[in-house]
Structures are given as C-alpha cells and as structure tokens.
Design an enzyme around this catalytic site. Structure first.
Site, short mmCIF file in Angstrom:
data_model
loop_
_atom_site.label_atom_id
_atom_site.label_comp_id
_atom_site.label_asym_id
_atom_site.label_seq_id
_atom_site.Cartn_x
_atom_site.Cartn_y
_atom_site.Cartn_z
N CYS A 82 1.08 -1.33 0.08
CA CYS A 82 -0.04 0.05 -0.10
C CYS A 82 0.86 1.33 0.00
CB CYS A 82 -0.93 0.10 1.30
SG CYS A 82 -2.29 -1.17 1.26
N CYS A 163 -3.52 0.31 -2.91
CA CYS A 163 -4.24 0.51 -2.05
C CYS A 163 -3.64 1.66 -1.07
CB CYS A 163 -4.40 -0.65 -1.04
SG CYS A 163 -2.94 -1.47 -0.85
#
Ligand code: C8R
Length: 263
Positions: A82, A163
């Site tokens: 992420c 993400c």
C-alpha cells in the site's frame, strides 16, 4: 516482405518485433527475480516466456484479446505494498529516473511484467515463423494489437491492486492537457482504482524545466481529474513541480533558475 523461411508476412506501419525478444524476456525476468525483487525468486521465468509467446505467436496482430494474455498476467502478478503505487502519463523518463532512485514508489515498470515488457515491441503473424520482425500494427491501424492489449490489461491489474494513498505524475507542458481521459491513465487506471482500498490520490504536476508551463494545479484538465476522483470518493491533492522530482530535472539542467537553492 518474406519471413525467415521465405513465406509472406503481413506489412504494418509500426516497428516490428524487437530482435532477440526471447532472450530479452528471459534475461529481464531472471534479473528481476534475482536482483530487483528476490522475494519473487520462485517465479518460473521459463513458463512466463511460454505464456508470453502463446499470447501472440501465429496470431493475427489485429485480433489480440484479453483472453490471450490472461494466463501470462495471472502467472506474473505479485503483491504491491500500500501507498507505493505511482501512475504517470507523458512523464515516462522522469518518473523512472525518480523511482530508480527512490524505493518509496513503484510504477508498473517496477513490477515483474512491466519490467519485462518496457520498451519492447512484439506481434505475431499467421504464417511461419509466427512472429513478425519486420513490422507491427500501430494503434491507428488497429486498436486490438498485442502491445496495446497487453499494456491496457497490465495497467488495469496494476490499478486494481493499488491501496492507501496513490500518486500520479502528470506533464503540465503538453498541449493536449495534463490529464487526458483517452490516455491509459485516464481511461483504464482511474476507473479501475478500488475506492474501498484507495483513499487518496496525490497529483504531482511537473512542467518541463525550461517550460512552457501550460497547466498548473488549478488548470482545466486537472479539475476534470479531481471531479472524477472525488465523485468516486477518492480525495485529491495536487502539487505543482513537486520538489523531490524537480531535483531530477535539475540534474540535467543545473543552471536553470528553478534549480538554484535560493531562487
Ligand atoms: N502504462 C501504460 N503504457 C505503458 C506503460 C505503462 O506502465 N509502460 C510502457 N512502456 N507503456 P502515455 P498513458 C507504453 O501516453 O497512456 C501504465 C505503451 O505503449 O505517456 O497515460 C502506467 O501504469 C503506451 O501506449 O501514458 C501509467 O500510469 C504508452 O507507453 C499509465 O499506464 C503510454 O504512454 C501510462 O499510460
């Protein structure tokens, strides 16, 4: 034009398949899984080449499909942490100079499949030897050519796996506008970000160091991008000439006014 065994191959306007494609794909794959990202050392590079060639060899280069590339993309995909995904449009050189020096961010070319395919050209031909080294279709000749289908699919997969906070590096010096909704970034990546996973996009709007400065963060196309993202519940920030990136422009233009410590 005759193929290597003397049979006729189709003629196109784009450059043909990169010579030594097989060796380059295998070599890049092994160098990625051994040196760039050893966590992927168990990927089967030989199988990746097989699936790559199965995707296009002996096929007509205007009828490439997602199904052709699915096995390759399934085998080649891997985890991306992420907050690291960095998208780009019309900033290819600069963005890669930056990611090569900064491990906080990853572009598609810093993932296995993007690393393997970057800068290569390939297409098939129905007649033997099944690969056209002379020419390949340009996008204007047919949209569903092997390179376009591959990059669109790989870009979709890259966007879907993002993400946290993501970034995009855009070019404020081009005439068509920094954000173009017909680019791969605009037509494939923005729409395939998952809003339940991606909370924010940071735009880095870079101008060529010597200008022209055609667009800033308050510009028309940037506002269109902001609207699209906000309507998808992804928040947006924008920074003009993000300094850590500008310093890479300065490396090749150190005497320019915007490169001085105290302008
Ligand atoms: N991406 C798309 N295209 C890519 C690519 C890539 O990572 N890597 C290469 N070499 N290419 P552009 P865009 C090739 O107009 O359309 C992903 C392809 O042949 O400057 O918005 C990446 O994640 C393709 O036609 O940018 C990035 O975020 C051109 O270069 C966008 O999509 C794309 O050039 C960039 O795509």
């Amino acid at each position: 034009v005759k193929g290597t065994n003397g049979s006729e191959v189709l003629q196109w306007k784009g450059k043909g398949t990169t010579e030594h494609l097989h060796e380059i794909v295998l070599g890049r794959c092994y160098s990625f899984i051994t040196a760039v990202n050893p966590e992927l050392r168990d990927k089967d590079c030989f199988k990746i080449w097989e699936l790559f060639q199965d995707a296009f060899m002996y096929k007509h280069p205007c009828s490439a499909t997602e199904d052709d590339y699915r096995p390759l993309l399934d085998l080649g995909r891997h985890y991306i942490p992420c907050n690291k995904s960095l998208f780009w449009s019309k900033t290819k050189d600069l963005v890669h100079r930056y990611t090569q020096a900064n491990n906080d961010f990853l572009t598609l070319e810093d993932t296995l499949l993007g690393y393997i395919a970057d800068g290569l050209s390939w297409c098939g031909d129905p007649s033997s030897p099944g690969i056209n080294y002379e020419s390949c279709p340009k996008w204007s000749e047919c949209e569903n050519n092997p390179n376009s289908v591959f990059w669109k699919m790989a870009s979709k997969m890259f966007a879907e796996s993002a993400c946290g906070t993501v970034q995009v590096m855009l070019n404020g010096s081009i005439e068509a506008g920094a954000f173009r909704n017909n680019s791969i970034f605009g037509s494939v990546e923005v729409v395939n970000l998952n809003p339940t996973k991606v909370s924010k996009m940071q735009i880095w709007l870079m101008n060529d160091i010597a200008g022209p400065e055609r667009e800033t963060c308050s510009g028309h196309s940037i506002n269109i991008l902001k609207d699209i993202l906000e309507s998808r519940k992804i928040s947006v920030t924008c920074e003009d000439n993000f300094r850590p990136v500008q310093l890479f422009q300065c490396a090749s233009n150190p005497d320019h006014a915007s490169c001085k410590a105290c302008p």
